[in-house]
Design a protein around this motif. Structure first.
Motif, PDB file in Angstrom:
ATOM      1  N   UNK B  10       0.834  -1.200   0.000  1.00  0.00           N
ATOM      2  CA  UNK B  10       0.000   0.000   0.000  1.00  0.00           C
ATOM      3  C   UNK B  10       0.868   1.249   0.000  1.00  0.00           C
ATOM      4  N   UNK B  11       1.911   1.203   0.813  1.00  0.00           N
ATOM      5  CA  UNK B  11       2.823   2.340   0.863  1.00  0.00           C
ATOM      6  C   UNK B  11       3.469   2.595  -0.470  1.00  0.00           C
ATOM      7  N   UNK B  12       3.870   1.516  -1.174  1.00  0.00           N
ATOM      8  CA  UNK B  12       4.507   1.675  -2.483  1.00  0.00           C
ATOM      9  C   UNK B  12       3.524   2.284  -3.475  1.00  0.00           C
ATOM     10  N   UNK B  13       2.272   1.771  -3.435  1.00  0.00           N
ATOM     11  CA  UNK B  13       1.263   2.306  -4.350  1.00  0.00           C
ATOM     12  C   UNK B  13       1.051   3.797  -4.118  1.00  0.00           C
ATOM     13  N   UNK B  14       1.046   4.164  -2.835  1.00  0.00           N
ATOM     14  CA  UNK B  14       0.851   5.580  -2.530  1.00  0.00           C
ATOM     15  C   UNK B  14       2.014   6.409  -3.061  1.00  0.00           C
ATOM     16  N   UNK B  15       3.250   5.857  -2.940  1.00  0.00           N
ATOM     17  CA  UNK B  15       4.413   6.581  -3.443  1.00  0.00           C
ATOM     18  C   UNK B  15       4.326   6.769  -4.957  1.00  0.00           C
ATOM     19  N   UNK B  16       3.796   5.732  -5.648  1.00  0.00           N
ATOM     20  CA  UNK B  16       3.685   5.829  -7.112  1.00  0.00           C
ATOM     21  C   UNK B  16       2.732   6.944  -7.522  1.00  0.00           C
ATOM     22  N   UNK B  17       1.745   7.219  -6.649  1.00  0.00           N
ATOM     23  CA  UNK B  17       0.755   8.244  -6.970  1.00  0.00           C
ATOM     24  C   UNK B  17       1.280   9.655  -6.729  1.00  0.00           C
ATOM     25  N   UNK B  18       2.354   9.760  -5.962  1.00  0.00           N
ATOM     26  CA  UNK B  18       2.871  11.092  -5.632  1.00  0.00           C
ATOM     27  C   UNK B  18       3.604  11.662  -6.848  1.00  0.00           C
ATOM     28  N   UNK B  19       3.190  12.830  -7.298  1.00  0.00           N
ATOM     29  CA  UNK B  19       3.854  13.380  -8.491  1.00  0.00           C
ATOM     30  C   UNK B  19       5.263  13.880  -8.186  1.00  0.00           C
ATOM     31  N   UNK B  20       6.017  14.041  -9.245  1.00  0.00           N
ATOM     32  CA  UNK B  20       7.339  14.652  -9.152  1.00  0.00           C
ATOM     33  C   UNK B  20       7.223  16.107  -9.589  1.00  0.00           C
ATOM     34  N   UNK B  21       8.039  16.933  -8.961  1.00  0.00           N
ATOM     35  CA  UNK B  21       8.019  18.362  -9.275  1.00  0.00           C
ATOM     36  C   UNK B  21       9.331  18.778  -9.927  1.00  0.00           C
ATOM     37  N   UNK B  22       9.226  19.725 -10.833  1.00  0.00           N
ATOM     38  CA  UNK B  22      10.419  20.377 -11.375  1.00  0.00           C
ATOM     39  C   UNK B  22      10.555  21.706 -10.627  1.00  0.00           C
ATOM     40  N   UNK B  23      11.680  21.859  -9.939  1.00  0.00           N
ATOM     41  CA  UNK B  23      11.934  23.080  -9.178  1.00  0.00           C
ATOM     42  C   UNK B  23      12.932  23.932  -9.954  1.00  0.00           C
ATOM     43  N   UNK B  24      12.574  25.170 -10.192  1.00  0.00           N
ATOM     44  CA  UNK B  24      13.500  26.119 -10.817  1.00  0.00           C
ATOM     45  C   UNK B  24      14.031  27.041  -9.727  1.00  0.00           C
ATOM     46  N   UNK B  66       6.535  22.741 -12.704  1.00  0.00           N
ATOM     47  CA  UNK B  66       5.767  21.663 -13.339  1.00  0.00           C
ATOM     48  C   UNK B  66       5.686  20.505 -12.364  1.00  0.00           C
ATOM     49  N   UNK B  67       4.616  19.726 -12.441  1.00  0.00           N
ATOM     50  CA  UNK B  67       4.571  18.477 -11.681  1.00  0.00           C
ATOM     51  C   UNK B  67       3.859  17.412 -12.503  1.00  0.00           C
ATOM     52  N   UNK B  68       4.266  16.176 -12.281  1.00  0.00           N
ATOM     53  CA  UNK B  68       3.705  15.064 -13.042  1.00  0.00           C
ATOM     54  C   UNK B  68       4.588  13.847 -12.878  1.00  0.00           C
ATOM     55  N   UNK B  69       4.663  13.004 -13.913  1.00  0.00           N
ATOM     56  CA  UNK B  69       5.436  11.782 -13.736  1.00  0.00           C
ATOM     57  C   UNK B  69       6.935  12.049 -13.815  1.00  0.00           C
ATOM     58  N   UNK B  70       7.684  11.118 -13.208  1.00  0.00           N
ATOM     59  CA  UNK B  70       9.121  11.346 -13.016  1.00  0.00           C
ATOM     60  C   UNK B  70       9.869  11.477 -14.341  1.00  0.00           C
ATOM     61  N   UNK B  71       9.532  10.623 -15.294  1.00  0.00           N
ATOM     62  CA  UNK B  71      10.270  10.626 -16.563  1.00  0.00           C
ATOM     63  C   UNK B  71      10.130  11.978 -17.278  1.00  0.00           C
ATOM     64  N   UNK B  72       8.900  12.487 -17.305  1.00  0.00           N
ATOM     65  CA  UNK B  72       8.677  13.783 -17.966  1.00  0.00           C
ATOM     66  C   UNK B  72       9.332  14.911 -17.179  1.00  0.00           C
ATOM     67  N   UNK B  73       9.276  14.805 -15.836  1.00  0.00           N
ATOM     68  CA  UNK B  73       9.922  15.826 -15.002  1.00  0.00           C
ATOM     69  C   UNK B  73      11.416  15.878 -15.296  1.00  0.00           C
TER      70      UNK B  73
END
Lengths: 143, 93
Positions: B10-24, B66-73
């Motif tokens: 469950x914890x892993x699934x929750x982590x997968x749902x957390x978006x990645x952010x691009x910080x400038x 920006x925030x979204x999936x890790x690969x795009x970030x």
């Protein structure tokens, strides 16, 4: 002196003194060599990991970034004496000038605005010349 | 499956749902006009949004651009680095 960068139907006309062209090419060469060897804090900053929680990027990301840096600087070096740039080449000049500015600023240990204000005259001129080049090229390209 | 396994998954699934952010991050030498232009070019943001984010970087030191999936970030972050802007990625807080 006429406008250094000017929009014409064929692309961007470049009107720079030879001495300035040589100066730009030499800084681009220095920045490029430093990026390959990661020999200075400036270049380690430029090419540090994108995820600070990791020591290194994955190899694909590292290669993408290395190619991007070398590509932009390579275009500026190759076209330093050109009088006409395509739009794509002009965009690479903006990237290259930014890379040169960032590497130069890091080598001068410019971390904040106060460091910038405290630069000596010679270093201030280097920074403002690179910034002016970026600004003027953006104006020409977006005209 | 033990209760511990369930928690772990469950914890892993929750982590997968957390978006990645691009910080400038702010830097003292990049021109504001350059940052606005790059944000518009890389993310296709309109002028008002790009200016708002740029001023947040300038005034507060950083902005989530920006925030979204890790690969795009990661791809966006590499694009920003192509203009020598200081950008990193992180999981959304």
């Amino acid at each position: 002196m006429s406008e250094p960068f000017r929009r014409v139907p064929e692309g961007i006309k470049v009107d720079l003194p030879d001495s300035l062209r040589q100066w730009l090419a030499s800084i681009a060469n220095e920045t490029s060599e430093g990026a390959v060897t990661m020999s200075s804090p400036a270049h380690r900053r430029l090419l540090g990991p994108i995820d600070p929680s990791q020591d290194h990027d994955d190899p694909v990301t590292e290669l993408q970034r290395q190619f991007a840096v070398e590509g932009s600087l390579g275009v500026l070096i190759a076209t330093a004496n050109a009088t006409l740039l395509s739009d794509d080449e002009a965009e690479e000049w903006i990237r290259a000038l930014q890379l040169m500015l960032a590497a130069t600023a890091a080598s001068m240990a410019i971390v904040d605005e106060e460091d910038l204000r405290n630069l000596n005259e010679e270093n201030t001129e280097i920074v403002t010349t690179l910034q002016a080049g970026i600004s003027l090229m953006m104006e020409a390209l977006d005209a | 499956m033990t209760q511990g396994d369930t928690d772990l998954i469950t914890g892993t699934d929750q982590m997968l749902d957390v978006p990645w952010e691009v910080i400038l991050w702010n830097d003292p030498v990049s021109l504001i006009s350059l940052v606005v232009r790059v944000l518009r070019k890389v993310f296709s943001y309109d002028l008002a949004k790009a200016e708002r984010m740029t001023m947040q970087v300038h005034n507060e030191g950083k902005s989530v651009v920006w925030s979204g999936d890790k690969e795009q970030a990661a791809a966006y972050c590499v694009a920003l680095h192509g203009y020598a802007l200081t950008a990193t990625i992180q999981r959304a807080q």
